[in-house]
Every structure is written in C-alpha cells, then in structure tokens.
Design an enzyme around this catalytic site. Structure first.
Site, PDB file in Angstrom:
ATOM      1  N   ASP A 102      57.637  26.241  43.405  1.00  0.00           N
ATOM      2  CA  ASP A 102      58.239  27.025  42.345  1.00  0.00           C
ATOM      3  C   ASP A 102      59.673  26.802  42.289  1.00  0.00           C
ATOM      4  OD1 ASP A 102      58.147  29.642  40.662  1.00  0.00           O
ATOM      5  OD2 ASP A 102      56.743  30.303  41.940  1.00  0.00           O
ATOM      6  N   ASP A 203      59.679  28.839  36.889  1.00  0.00           N
ATOM      7  CA  ASP A 203      59.810  30.133  36.632  1.00  0.00           C
ATOM      8  C   ASP A 203      60.459  30.342  35.286  1.00  0.00           C
ATOM      9  OD1 ASP A 203      59.323  32.991  37.993  1.00  0.00           O
ATOM     10  OD2 ASP A 203      61.588  32.855  37.692  1.00  0.00           O
ATOM     11  N   GLU A 245      56.418  28.400  33.207  1.00  0.00           N
ATOM     12  CA  GLU A 245      56.137  29.759  32.843  1.00  0.00           C
ATOM     13  C   GLU A 245      56.782  30.180  31.679  1.00  0.00           C
ATOM     14  OE1 GLU A 245      56.126  34.254  34.771  1.00  0.00           O
ATOM     15  OE2 GLU A 245      57.877  32.908  34.836  1.00  0.00           O
ATOM     16  N   HIS A 318      50.496  35.967  40.828  1.00  0.00           N
ATOM     17  CA  HIS A 318      51.219  37.148  41.575  1.00  0.00           C
ATOM     18  C   HIS A 318      51.516  38.216  40.776  1.00  0.00           C
ATOM     19  CE1 HIS A 318      54.280  34.671  40.352  1.00  0.00           C
ATOM     20  NE2 HIS A 318      55.173  35.566  40.636  1.00  0.00           N
ATOM     21  N   ASP A 319      51.758  38.129  39.321  1.00  0.00           N
ATOM     22  CA  ASP A 319      52.404  39.019  38.704  1.00  0.00           C
ATOM     23  C   ASP A 319      51.339  39.955  37.835  1.00  0.00           C
ATOM     24  OD1 ASP A 319      54.887  38.283  39.187  1.00  0.00           O
ATOM     25  OD2 ASP A 319      54.937  36.883  37.452  1.00  0.00           O
TER      26      ASP A 319
HETATM   27  C1  GLC Z   1      58.619  35.181  36.792  1.00  0.00           C
HETATM   28  C2  GLC Z   1      58.024  35.439  38.369  1.00  0.00           C
HETATM   29  C3  GLC Z   1      58.006  36.900  38.774  1.00  0.00           C
HETATM   30  C4  GLC Z   1      59.600  37.084  38.823  1.00  0.00           C
HETATM   31  C5  GLC Z   1      60.337  36.823  37.472  1.00  0.00           C
HETATM   32  C6  GLC Z   1      61.666  36.517  37.917  1.00  0.00           C
HETATM   33  O1  GLC Z   1      57.782  36.000  35.942  1.00  0.00           O
HETATM   34  O2  GLC Z   1      56.700  35.075  37.989  1.00  0.00           O
HETATM   35  O3  GLC Z   1      57.350  37.323  39.842  1.00  0.00           O
HETATM   36  O4  GLC Z   1      59.952  38.456  39.281  1.00  0.00           O
HETATM   37  O5  GLC Z   1      59.915  35.634  37.106  1.00  0.00           O
HETATM   38  O6  GLC Z   1      61.906  35.483  38.543  1.00  0.00           O
END
Ligand code: GLC
Ligand code: CA
Length: 549
Positions: A102, A203, A245, A318-319
């Site tokens: 990540d 991310d 992402e 995980h979100d």
């Molecule tokens: C992304 C991650 C999440 C995190 C956010 C801030 O959305 O997947 O888990 O809280 O970024 O880093």
C-alpha cells in the site's frame, strides 16, 4: 486487423488483500503480524492467488490503522521487523506470489519527522511539504470538509496558520506541488521496489493533485502529470502491478490512468457500483440496491475501457461491508450467495481482488453499542450525527450496514478460541459465528465457498477466454438476473446469476445450447438455459451458439 496488445502478468492473476492487523497473530499480543502472514502462505498458495496486496505495514501511530505513516522505510513494531518483511517477500516468491504494498502518499502521519519539523519551524524546508494557509482561530481558510468529518483545516496556534487534512487531523496532506517532496517519495518507492516487491496499491491517489484554494480535491489539474513523472522515476522498466484507489473515476478518467500508452498505472479501483446503495454523497444514508442499476454500471465499465484501459474487479476491501451481508443473504443462502458473487466477479473481464475472509463467506459483525466500535471513521460519524440529532438506533443501523469494522474483525481460521487468530486478546472482537464459518471447516467441506473461489482462480489460469474474452450483457432476462457472455476465438461462455432469494425464470434459447457446465453453485452437472432458477443460483456454461447470436 485488431490492435496487438501486450499481455501482462497482472491481467491473468488474482490478487488477495491482507489487512495485516486482522489476519494472523503469531506472538499472542492480539495483533496480526508479518510472521503470521508467512505461516499462512501455503493456504494462499492452495487458494491459487498470484499476488498479495498488503494494507500498510509501515511505522505508524495507528490513528487510522496504518494509513497514517510516520516512517515509510520502517516496519510497524507490532507487525515485526524489516527482516520479517524480507522473509515474507522471499517466502511469497517461492510460492509464485508477488507482494504489492500500500502506498499512502496523499498524507503522512502528523508524527512523521517531516511534519514534526514543519510544525516546529515556519522556515524549515519541510514546512512546504505540507499545505499551510493563514487564518485566525475563528476563521479557517475555507469550508472544505474532511472525509472523516469536520473541517479539513486544523489551526496551529504557534504559527497562526492552518494545515490541511482531508482525513483525520493526524493525517496532514502532503503538498505535491513541492518537487523535493515528490523526489523523496519516488526515492522511497524505489527502495521498496529494489527489495523485490511487485508494485503498489495507491491510496486515494486521485487526491494528490488537489488545489484547496480553488476547492478542488479530486482529479486536480496536475494529477496525471504527477503520475507520469512518478512512472518515469520509479516504475519504468520494471514489471509492476499498480492499482490506484480512485473514488471519483469515471470510465473516461479511468482510461487516463490505465491506458498503457500514457505510462501511469496498470489499473484503478473504480467505486461507481459501491455507491449504488446510498442516498447522495454520504455512505451512511442507506438506500436499497437497484439490481438493474448494478448490472448497467458494471457492464458500462466492462464495455467502455476497451484496449485503452484495464478493470479491477472487487466487491470487498477493508473499508467496505462484507458482500454476502450487503447484497447477498448471510443467513438462509449464505453459501449460495457467496458463491454467486465469486462466479459473477471472476467471470468478468479485469483483475479480480479477494479480500481476506471473502473466500470463506465471512459476514458483517453487527454491534449493539458504540463502545464496541474501533474505527475512526465511524467514531467521528457518531459524534457528528449525535450533534445533528440522529438517534442512537439510526446511527447503529448505518454503522452495522456500512461501518469499516465489519471487514476488519479477525480472520476466522478454525473453531478454537478467538477463531485461531490469536492466543491472546484480539485487538477487535471476533465475529461470534466463527465456530461455523472458518477456514478449517471450509477446507474440510468439498462443497464450500473456498473451493468455488479456488476453481474460479484455476479456470482463469486455464482459459484465456476469462482473461481476454469480449463481454456482452444479456438483456433478455429479468432485472433480478445478471447474465452476460464472454467470447474469445470463436468460443462463448454464458454466466447467469439470480441475485435474489426467490426463483426466477429465464429463456435464453436464442443464445444456443449448453455444451458443458463449467461451474454451478448448486452442483448441477447439467443445466438448461430455458429454466427456473433457484434462489441465488449462479452458473457458467459453455455454449454451442446459434448462428444469429
Ligand atoms: C483509503 C483507505 C482507507 C483510509 C483512507 C485514508 O480510503 O482505503 O482505509 O482510511 O484512504 O488513508
Ligand atoms: Ca502479533
């Protein structure tokens, strides 16, 4: 003549996401760790995956469970040492599994050395690594809100300035306008790539081009310049998998990231389907999923990327809440609906991602009290909504449907104490259903969800059709049935999935006849395409096509 497209390893592989904190504890402190992951590599090899996306394992004060990094070149103490990390990379490699890390570079932790120096001294070279604006305690620079609630601006009394944070105030945003910072990031990425990792999941990467003064956060004007610069400085000449992402990506934007000619990323996670069960912008405002909309959105992504891009395929991470609880039935038809989601996703075009526990049909884990909640996003939402007058029940309904802890409860390995995750006290409660739902039980049952995932991964390795075949949505079915064909070199496969707990009827005889059942979640070895479908029935068949279709 068709265009010749270079085929890449990550197009035919399946990625497995590990949330290290919840995967496997090896030393009884209740927290998953790198040695724990190493112990489970044989299990993952048996599943058949070709890459692991590791959620952050870097040093972090854990305000957002590792998504707030205080040292990008060190391993979080709770997770182990750099030697453990090197061993994980080597042991994974022996099993033909690549490690994808990540990369969290939209922001750092406020405990990162850069931020500590920046805050201490307005004239420090690190000051400009972050985003500072003048203001008074009463008046912040503008009304941009943090994704985790409240203002995105935090006042720093010592300097009389505000710093910008799109997530928690312990996650100050990095200033990508600063070239020295960008070089530091590329240097760090190269150190990891040189160690033998195979790429990055990036991310919230669509936020790095932000222009806060103009209220621009996502898809900023320089975003793609930065990614191209990053590619030249780090990825070029290496055979990596990179996935961004990108919550705000449309199909047009996704092509900007993933068109190989542009040299940016391999693919992005798009979230259009993920937003279909919410009202407006807030994930907490629940709405029922419209199955027709789901089909149309996913089909649009299937058809529109063409050769100028590549899809990533996922239901979970995980979100997000667990798919079987979200859009399936985690009670009466848990096994059938979990298999349906596997069959559907893994027969689309793109690279599939499995989130830990999805392969055994792990479910959401509802709570009855605020005190059981760990996640910072949920906690901030609770204070925010209590202030706005929502009732406790309303808040819990939203959190039980969408809260991130649902996906983060420990991995269920067996039916011993704490599901075999830890011999100590787990950092987050274990789902009480672990006695029935666990890896050991799944491995012992030849009809389990696990073997459906294993088979889908295997099919993808054996059949180029699943990787390269053209996608076509079958419209001649009820809205509640998701059906499509994949066609490659004259061969056609048909996927059919009844997305509901009631029977449906289909008549697809104009598509041809069934030559062979490839997979079925009811273990039917013969299937007709003019038939009544059982609740959550899903299958793939090879067709002998009619000339007309
Ligand atoms: C992304 C991650 C999440 C995190 C956010 C801030 O959305 O997947 O888990 O809280 O970024 O880093
Ligand atoms: Ca541990």
């Amino acid at each position: 003549m068709g265009i010749v497209v270079e085929k890449r390893w990550w197009q035919s592989t399946v990625v497995y996401q590990i949330y290290p904190r919840s995967f496997q504890d090896s030393n009884g402190d209740g927290i998953g760790d790198l040695s724990g992951i190493i112990k489970r590599l044989d299990y993952l090899q048996n599943l058949g995956i070709g890459a692991i996306w590791l959620s952050p394992v870097y040093q972090s004060p854990n305000d957002d469970n590792g998504y707030d990094i205080s040292d990008y070149l060190a391993i979080m103490e709770e997770f182990g040492t750099m030697d453990d990390m090197d061993l994980l990379i080597a042991e994974a490699k022996k099993r033909d599994i690549a490690i994808i890390m990540d990369l969290v570079v939209n922001h750092s932790s406020d405990e990162h050395r850069w931020f500590v120096e920046a805050k201490k001294d307005k004239n420090s070279p690190y000051r400009d690594y972050y985003i500072w604006r003048d203001g008074t305690p009463e008046q912040c620079p503008n009304d941009i809100g943090s994704i985790f609630g409240g203002s995105a601006w935090e006042y720093d009394e010592a300097s009389g300035q505000y710093y910008f944070h799109l997530f928690s105030k312990k996650q100050p945003d990095l200033n990508w306008e600063n070239e020295v910072l960008r070089k530091e990031i590329y240097h760090m990425m190269n150190s990891w790539l040189d160690k033998g990792i195979a790429g990055f999941r990036m991310d919230v990467i669509d936020l790095i081009g932000k222009v806060p003064d103009e209220h621009i956060t996502g898809n900023g004007p320089k975003l793609h310049d930065y990614l191209q610069e990053m590619h030249q400085a780090t990825l070029k000449g290496r055979d990596t998998l990179t996935v961004g992402e990108t919550w705000g990506a449309t199909t047009e934007v996704a092509k900007l990231y993933s068109d190989p000619k542009r040299e940016e990323l391999s693919m992005v996670f798009q979230f259009e389907h993920i937003g279909l069960d919410q009202k407006g912008f807030e994930k907490w405002d629940l709405k029922e999923l419209d199955l027709l909309e789901l089909k149309l959105v996913l089909s649009k992504w299937q058809s529109e990327l063409g050769n100028e891009g590549w899809n990533s395929l996922f239901w979970n991470n995980h979100d997000l809440p667990r798919i079987v609880s979200r859009w399936g039935d985690d009670k009466t038809f848990r096994v059938e609906s979990a298999k349906l989601f596997a069959i559907l996703l893994h027969s689309m075009k793109g690279t599939p991602y499995i989130y830990q526990g999805e392969e055994i049909g792990m479910t959401n884990c509802p709570v009855t009290d605020f005190s059981e909640i760990d996640d910072i996003e949920s906690k901030n939402m609770i204070s925010d909504r209590l202030e706005k007058g929502y009732t406790k029940e309303e808040i819990l309904t939203s959190i039980n449907a969408k809260g991130r802890d649902n996906a983060r409860t420990p991995m269920q390995w067996d039916d011993t104490a704490n599901a075999g995750f830890t011999t100590g006290t787990p950092w987050l409660h274990v789902n009480p259903n672990y006695k029935e739902i666990n890896v050991q039980a799944a491995l012992n049952d030849k009809n389990s969800i696990f073997y459906t995932y294993q088979k889908m991964i295997q099919l993808r390795k054996e059949h180029d059709l699943l990787v390269w075949g053209e996608y076509h949505l079958v419209e001649e079915v009820p809205d509640e049935v998701f059906a499509f064909t994949r066609t490659y070199q004259g061969e056609t496969w048909l996927t059919v999935a009844n997305m509901t707990g009631v029977s449906q009827t289909i008549d697809l005889q104009e598509y041809g006849k069934v030559a062979e059942v490839i997979i079925s979640n009811y273990n039917f070895d013969t299937v007709s395409i003019v038939k009544g479908l059982e609740p959550y029935e899903a299958f793939i068949v090879k067709l002998i096509k009619n000339k007309s279709k």
